[in-house]
Design an enzyme around this catalytic site. Sequence first.
Site, PDB file in Angstrom:
ATOM      1  N   ARG A 261      11.430  -5.945   4.357  1.00 24.21           N
ATOM      2  CA  ARG A 261      11.244  -4.479   4.248  1.00 24.21           C
ATOM      3  C   ARG A 261      12.308  -3.724   5.046  1.00 24.21           C
ATOM      4  O   ARG A 261      12.665  -4.110   6.141  1.00 24.21           O
ATOM      5  CB  ARG A 261       9.857  -4.109   4.778  1.00 24.21           C
TER       6      ARG A 261
ATOM      7  N   LYS B 149       0.828  -1.210   0.000  1.00 19.08           N
ATOM      8  CA  LYS B 149       0.000   0.000   0.000  1.00 19.08           C
ATOM      9  C   LYS B 149       0.868   1.268   0.000  1.00 19.08           C
ATOM     10  O   LYS B 149       0.626   2.185  -0.772  1.00 19.08           O
ATOM     11  CB  LYS B 149      -0.931   0.017   1.228  1.00 19.08           C
TER      12      LYS B 149
ATOM     13  N   ARG C 295       0.105  -9.679  13.111  1.00 18.47           N
ATOM     14  CA  ARG C 295      -0.467  -8.572  12.327  1.00 18.47           C
ATOM     15  C   ARG C 295      -1.376  -9.101  11.223  1.00 18.47           C
ATOM     16  O   ARG C 295      -2.405  -8.517  10.903  1.00 18.47           O
ATOM     17  CB  ARG C 295       0.653  -7.703  11.747  1.00 18.47           C
TER      18      ARG C 295
ATOM     19  N   ARG D 205      11.921  -2.399  10.722  1.00 19.94           N
ATOM     20  CA  ARG D 205      10.914  -2.097  11.742  1.00 19.94           C
ATOM     21  C   ARG D 205      10.824  -3.250  12.731  1.00 19.94           C
ATOM     22  O   ARG D 205      10.829  -4.416  12.320  1.00 19.94           O
ATOM     23  CB  ARG D 205       9.542  -1.884  11.075  1.00 19.94           C
TER      24      ARG D 205
ATOM     25  N   ARG E 167      -8.803   0.873   9.374  1.00 14.89           N
ATOM     26  CA  ARG E 167      -8.440  -0.526   9.619  1.00 14.89           C
ATOM     27  C   ARG E 167      -9.536  -1.266  10.370  1.00 14.89           C
ATOM     28  O   ARG E 167      -9.374  -2.452  10.669  1.00 14.89           O
ATOM     29  CB  ARG E 167      -7.160  -0.584  10.443  1.00 14.89           C
TER      30      ARG E 167
END
Length: 224
Positions: free
Chosen positions: A133, A19, A177, A166, A94
């Site tokens: 990531r 996203k 998650r 992260r 969300r």
Amino acid sequence: MASTYPVHLVLVGPPGAGKGTQAAQLESQFGLKQISSGDLFRENLKNQTELGELARTYIDRGELVPDNVTIAMVEDRIQRPDCAKGVIFDGFPRTLEQASALDEMLALQDSEIQLAPALVVSDDVIIDRMTGRRVCRNCGAVYHMCYNPPKAEGVCDICGGELYQRSDDLPETVRNRLFVYYKQTSPLIGYYYAKGLLVRVNADQPIGAVSREMVAAVRTVIDK
Ligand code: ADP
Ligand code: AMP
């Protein structure tokens, strides 16, 4: 039918679907502002604000920050002049409660959501994307060790900042998650479908191919 500005888009999809990557490209192409609730929380964490300290407890566990706190933060952010042409919402809403709060806050501005592109991606791809990531500590630009590597390892191409992983992208948190996404966020697919705003994009493809599908979808609501 093409809309006049302001235009508001909601990117729906699991964490790691791409996203933020797509929102950044749409931002430069269409002149809309990318608003990522996750980035807003991370900015607060970095600045050690009270909101950041509260958010940390949820983010570290891979849980959602409570709706009232998140809604107030986004409502405040979209009042700023850089949102006047419209917003690409990334990671917000969300929950169904956040989605109806967003509709209400836009209605107060005589506006609404014009399109909700849903990034459809398989679970194994998501895990691979999140664990690979890397993010710039300075400007927030997003890379992937394999699929979108920086030119020099560990250094941001854009600002020269240091890249980091992260803490919520470590494998233990990633699984929670994803679970939270299916339980609390995936009902948004039905919410936007019922409003006739949902358009599914195949996000299993490489970044460029996803971008082409995204741009084609957005062009149906922006005449540009
Ligand atoms: P989200 O904002 O949905 O959490 P990101 O945009 O941060 O997702 O992307 C997650 C990771 O996957 C990043 O490392 C990014 O570089 C990478 N990525 C994004 N889109 C793709 C894609 N289509 N193919 C491969 N890697 C991708
Ligand atoms: P993201 O950067 O979108 O992956 O978000 C990182 C984390 O920030 C999430 O796992 C949540 O803990 C928190 N967060 C981001 N956006 C929201 C939201 N809209 N509602 C609740 N929590 C959020």
